[in-house]
Design a protein around this motif. Sequence first.
Motif, PDB file in Angstrom:
ATOM      1  N   SER B  55      52.617 -36.737  44.712  1.00 51.10           N
ATOM      2  CA  SER B  55      53.417 -37.790  45.368  1.00 51.10           C
ATOM      3  C   SER B  55      52.943 -39.161  44.909  1.00 51.10           C
ATOM      4  N   ILE B  56      53.870 -39.918  44.319  1.00 53.24           N
ATOM      5  CA  ILE B  56      53.584 -41.281  43.898  1.00 53.24           C
ATOM      6  C   ILE B  56      54.476 -42.223  44.673  1.00 53.24           C
ATOM      7  N   TYR B  57      53.901 -43.121  45.443  1.00 51.91           N
ATOM      8  CA  TYR B  57      54.645 -44.087  46.253  1.00 51.91           C
ATOM      9  C   TYR B  57      55.721 -43.386  47.092  1.00 51.91           C
ATOM     10  N   GLY B  58      55.361 -42.243  47.650  1.00 51.94           N
ATOM     11  CA  GLY B  58      56.294 -41.536  48.523  1.00 51.94           C
ATOM     12  C   GLY B  58      57.249 -40.597  47.807  1.00 51.94           C
ATOM     13  N   PHE B  59      57.390 -40.717  46.479  1.00 52.62           N
ATOM     14  CA  PHE B  59      58.257 -39.804  45.733  1.00 52.62           C
ATOM     15  C   PHE B  59      57.519 -38.500  45.471  1.00 52.62           C
ATOM     16  N   GLN B  60      58.179 -37.372  45.701  1.00 53.32           N
ATOM     17  CA  GLN B  60      57.595 -36.081  45.342  1.00 53.32           C
ATOM     18  C   GLN B  60      57.999 -35.756  43.905  1.00 53.32           C
ATOM     19  N   LEU B  61      57.038 -35.771  43.013  1.00 51.02           N
ATOM     20  CA  LEU B  61      57.352 -35.493  41.612  1.00 51.02           C
ATOM     21  C   LEU B  61      56.764 -34.147  41.204  1.00 51.02           C
ATOM     22  N   PRO B  62      57.564 -33.317  40.545  1.00 51.32           N
ATOM     23  CA  PRO B  62      57.005 -32.062  40.049  1.00 51.32           C
ATOM     24  C   PRO B  62      56.152 -32.345  38.804  1.00 51.32           C
ATOM     25  N   VAL B  63      54.960 -31.788  38.761  1.00 55.56           N
ATOM     26  CA  VAL B  63      54.135 -31.937  37.561  1.00 55.56           C
ATOM     27  C   VAL B  63      53.842 -30.567  36.978  1.00 55.56           C
ATOM     28  N   TYR B  64      53.844 -30.525  35.696  1.00 52.70           N
ATOM     29  CA  TYR B  64      53.533 -29.276  35.002  1.00 52.70           C
ATOM     30  C   TYR B  64      52.586 -29.641  33.868  1.00 52.70           C
ATOM     31  N   SER B  65      51.422 -29.061  33.881  1.00 55.36           N
ATOM     32  CA  SER B  65      50.443 -29.396  32.848  1.00 55.36           C
ATOM     33  C   SER B  65      50.184 -28.197  31.959  1.00 55.36           C
ATOM     34  N   LYS B  66      50.129 -28.459  30.694  1.00 53.76           N
ATOM     35  CA  LYS B  66      49.825 -27.402  29.734  1.00 53.76           C
ATOM     36  C   LYS B  66      48.939 -28.022  28.679  1.00 53.76           C
ATOM     37  N   TRP B  67      48.076 -27.202  28.077  1.00 58.72           N
ATOM     38  CA  TRP B  67      47.143 -27.730  27.077  1.00 58.72           C
ATOM     39  C   TRP B  67      47.882 -28.395  25.928  1.00 58.72           C
TER      40      TRP B  67
END
Lengths: 190, 190
Positions: B55-67
Amino acid sequence: MMSGPLVETRSSQRKGSVVLRRSDLGHLVHRLLCVLTSVAALSFMITAKEASTISIYGFQLPVYSKWSFSHSFEYVVVISAAVAAHSLLQLLISASSLLRKSPVILSRNHAWLIFAADQAFAYAMASAASAATGVTNLNRTGIRHTALPNFCKPLHSFCDHVAISIAFTFFSCILLAASAVQDVIWLSNN
Amino acid sequence: MMSGPLVETRSSQRKGSVVLRRSDLGHLVHRLLCVLTSVAALSFMITAKEASTISIYGFQLPVYSKWSFSHSFEYVVVISAAVAAHSLLQLLISASSLLRKSPVILSRNHAWLIFAADQAFAYAMASAASAATGVTNLNRTGIRHTALPNFCKPLHSFCDHVAISIAFTFFSCILLAASAVQDVIWLSNN
């Protein structure tokens, strides 16, 4: 002055001194280059700071970048200062030996010591430059986890300073690695 | 200094073969460790991927991390694969020489070749590990330019995988550096 105590070793000493003198001069130039590149890396990194503004999702945020905000850049400063000190010391030792017309490398132990120092500093420089590159690369391309803007657009001068500093760090690393190889050649011939 | 090299060659040769056999076994174990650590670094990095929300500044953002999203992590994968291949090759060569009861290092040129390869891969590993550490460090502490959240909280498993991979990369780098020093010792004694 050392005058040959053994008659048999005289001719080999004389031949050795000619070879040593040429390699000693190379040594001096090499060390001088090391000092210059590490000081350049240090000074470009220390002068890397800039203030600007950036807009994220419509918000105008003030951004201020300084080298000391990143551990990687601090690492570059510390290591390049250490390398500059080491290189300057070696340069002074080499120059004074050259003036006294004695060989730069006195014994096998001395050669091993220089080799170990050169090797360690070369690894440290490679590591510092790479750590800093990793961070700068992230700044340049933006972070791909979320849709963040490119930090290098508002902070143009900062990024340039860092990039130049990293280039000098890599160059210094190559010089130190070459120095280590020279030490190995000395060790393998003596 | 140097006295009677002709008289001493025989005994030193006989003594040398015993020393070589013991150092050959050390060589084998060393190479095996190199293979294991680099394969571990490779496999931990390749399995590093995770999806979460932030959550950035109240926004729910999906994050996906890969090498593969980070150049630094890709670099680790490439270099550790290369080191694994190099170490495996050296291990096989050493093992076959040991079975044929011939010394692992055949000539000075061969020693120089191995030294150069070990040295180059050690630098590459140090560089890869540091680049990855620089990026991970940034992720762990958040980016200080702006008030961004810590990426490692939502992406816990991803960060752990990366950290373990980096640890193995550093360990592999140390092993390669030790291997390079062994080569230098061989070169200085032969």
